[in-house]
Design a protein around this motif. Structure first.
Motif, mmCIF file in Angstrom:
data_model
loop_
_atom_site.group_PDB
_atom_site.id
_atom_site.type_symbol
_atom_site.label_atom_id
_atom_site.label_comp_id
_atom_site.label_asym_id
_atom_site.label_seq_id
_atom_site.Cartn_x
_atom_site.Cartn_y
_atom_site.Cartn_z
ATOM 1 N N ARG A 436 1.001 -0.807 0.086
ATOM 2 C CA ARG A 436 -0.306 0.160 -0.143
ATOM 3 C C ARG A 436 1.285 0.802 0.074
ATOM 4 N NH1 ARG A 436 -2.986 -3.573 -0.533
ATOM 5 N NH2 ARG A 436 -5.441 -3.377 0.341
ATOM 6 N N ILE A 439 3.685 1.605 2.679
ATOM 7 C CA ILE A 439 4.104 0.461 3.431
ATOM 8 C C ILE A 439 5.097 -1.324 2.502
ATOM 9 C CG2 ILE A 439 2.642 -1.788 3.997
ATOM 10 C CD1 ILE A 439 0.564 0.553 4.337
ATOM 11 N N GLY A 463 -1.710 5.063 6.671
ATOM 12 C CA GLY A 463 -2.746 3.691 5.989
ATOM 13 C C GLY A 463 -3.442 4.533 6.232
ATOM 14 N N ASP A 467 -6.166 -0.045 5.498
ATOM 15 C CA ASP A 467 -5.525 -0.911 5.004
ATOM 16 C C ASP A 467 -4.634 -2.257 5.647
ATOM 17 O OD1 ASP A 467 -4.794 0.904 2.441
ATOM 18 O OD2 ASP A 467 -3.806 2.044 3.757
#
Length: 483
Positions: A436, A439, A463, A467
């Motif tokens: 993500r 991440i 996030g 997420d």
């Protein structure tokens, strides 16, 4: 509280657009003139959150740094994990690293720059780390650092610098960093959001806000590259340079002027979040990683999620994950650290249950008790030492795994560092990319406990609310059902 927050849409609408294609073209040419190895010292493993196909070394032996210098990539990372260190441990580590870099650079006859990558919400051992690096390199090499570039901008995490003030985006608002929970950090707290004032506060007035050099958004968006270069050429005595930025294009324009100034003999130290490393390292954009790229072997085993971070965002993401039926939860009562025998029994219980669940094909989520351990005022060092004991116990869960999980996710910077280096015993990993925005995922090296496993490093303060749940769902290859 938060009385100085600004509506993000309003702020961004006032910023002049710029031709990004033209900037990219100039940047590519300028990057070819940067004949320096870029060494990023990462104070926790989340600094690779904007890059891919880059090596991360988890120690700083001469052999390891030599390998980094020998790679054909322009940049490599060294994970210091210094955000989990005491003041004296940090000082010692940075002195050792700088001395070793200088030795290898001399041997290889290769020029270099050091980026001290730290938290985009301004937490960490600043100004200690860059001061030690500067002094050690200067003492061992015929070089003088003219200035220090400070750039905490990190778009993926919603951290923006406007009018020299650093903001954290919360919903539709930009909140000054000094008014957020991050500024109240018991070890690395601060009060100022204006970055010049932040520097003055952190250096106890050695560097004043009024004497700091500011690279404005107006100057960047007007493509005043020559002017910015001249500003950089004028810097001396390790004075601080604050770079405003709300998008990657601002970093790119700055880097163009920066390379020009460096090629005229100026030397800079860098304290930045993850955006600068991507741009100066010439790292391309890459699509988010898929399960197929990460979980290569079909396994009947479950995955492992370990949650150590205590920031509000992590707790919200954990609550969201708790709505799912595809995971089993184990609460680790880390407050028992104050009673050694009970703490050992609790650790054994968690380890045994984790192994059992993973072997049965279930995704195990181990999370530390959510309330922070608070020993009261003036106990920072004691709390830090206890947090190391807690981290060691959390790490031992991975150390004592008897089965290979399908994947591992660690939530929180220090947690993910300790699990990577002590639990998985990684010496070198390759950054696969991101699951993500902001991440990252490592592919572990052949020397590690589980070679080639997908290890997702999930920063505590990054996030959306869903997420964590969505990443677990993606890696599991099975839908997460709401209860």
């Amino acid at each position: 509280m938060n009385e100085n927050k600004r509506l993000a849409e309003e702020v961004f609408s006032l910023i002049k657009p710029v031709d990004t294609y033209a900037v990219d073209e100039i940047l590519q040419k300028e990057l070819q003139n940067l004949n320096k190895k870029i060494i990023v010292l990462d104070d926790d493993p989340t600094g690779v959150q904007t890059v891919h196909d880059i090596s991360v070394y988890t120690d700083w032996t001469e052999d390891r740094i030599e390998k980094g210098f020998s790679e054909n990539k322009s940049m490599f990372f060294i994970l210091t994990n210094s955000r989990g260190f005491t003041f004296s441990e940090t000082e010692k580590a940075h002195k050792e690293i700088a001395e070793t870099i200088v030795n290898v650079a001399k041997k290889k006859n290769q020029d270099f720059i050091i980026i001290s990558r730290s938290d985009s919400t301004l937490r960490g051992h600043y100004p200690l780390e860059t001061k030690v690096l500067k002094e050690t390199v200067e003492a061992n090499l015929n070089v003088r650092f003219d200035g220090e570039v400070i750039m905490p901008f990190f778009k993926e995490g919603g951290r923006f610098t406007v009018d020299n003030v650093h903001y954290v985006k919360m919903d539709e608002y930009l909140v000054p960093a000094g008014e957020t929970e991050f500024a109240k950090d018991r070890t690395f707290g601060y009060t100022k959001s204006h970055l010049g004032e932040y520097v003055e506060e952190k250096t106890h007035g050695v560097y004043k806000a009024e004497n700091t050099l500011y690279i404005t958004l107006e100057s960047l968006r007007n493509l005043e590259i020559d002017r910015i270069e001249q500003q950089l050429l004028s810097v001396e005595n390790f004075n601080k340079i604050i770079v405003n930025a709300v998008d990657y294009v601002d970093v790119k324009i700055f880097v163009i002027a920066l390379i020009k100034a460096m090629n005229k003999g100026k030397n800079f130290m860098f304290r930045s979040a993850a955006a600068l490393t991507k741009v100066i390292g010439g790292v391309s954009d890459k699509a988010l990683l898929t399960r197929e790229e990460l979980v290569k072997e079909e396994s009947n085993h479950g995955g492992l999620v370990i949650i150590g971070s205590h920031v509000k965002k992590t707790t919200e993401q954990l609550e969201e994950l708790k709505q799912s039926d595809a995971v089993e939860f184990i609460e680790f009562d880390v407050h028992l650290v104050l009673e050694l025998e009970k703490f050992e029994k609790e650790t054994d219980r968690v380890v045994q249950l984790t192994n059992q669940l993973i072997r049965e094909g279930k995704n195990a989520v181990v999370y530390t008790r959510r309330e922070r351990l608070d020993l009261g005022e003036g106990k920072k060092e004691e709390e830090l030492k206890l947090s190391v004991k807690i981290s060691d116990a959390v790490t031992s869960i991975v150390k004592r795994l008897e089965v290979r999980p399908a994947f591992i996710i660690a939530k929180g910077g220090i947690t993910s560092s300790d699990i990577g280096t002590k639990g998985l015993e990684v010496q070198r990993a390759t950054v696969a990319g991101q699951v993500r925005p902001g991440i990252p995922a490592w592919k572990t090296g052949s020397e590690s406990k589980f070679p080639g496993i997908a290890y997702v490093i999930f920063p505590g303060n990054v996030g959306t609310k869903t997420d964590l749940k969505e990443v677990v769902e993606m890696l599991s290859g099975k839908p997460i059902l709401n209860r």
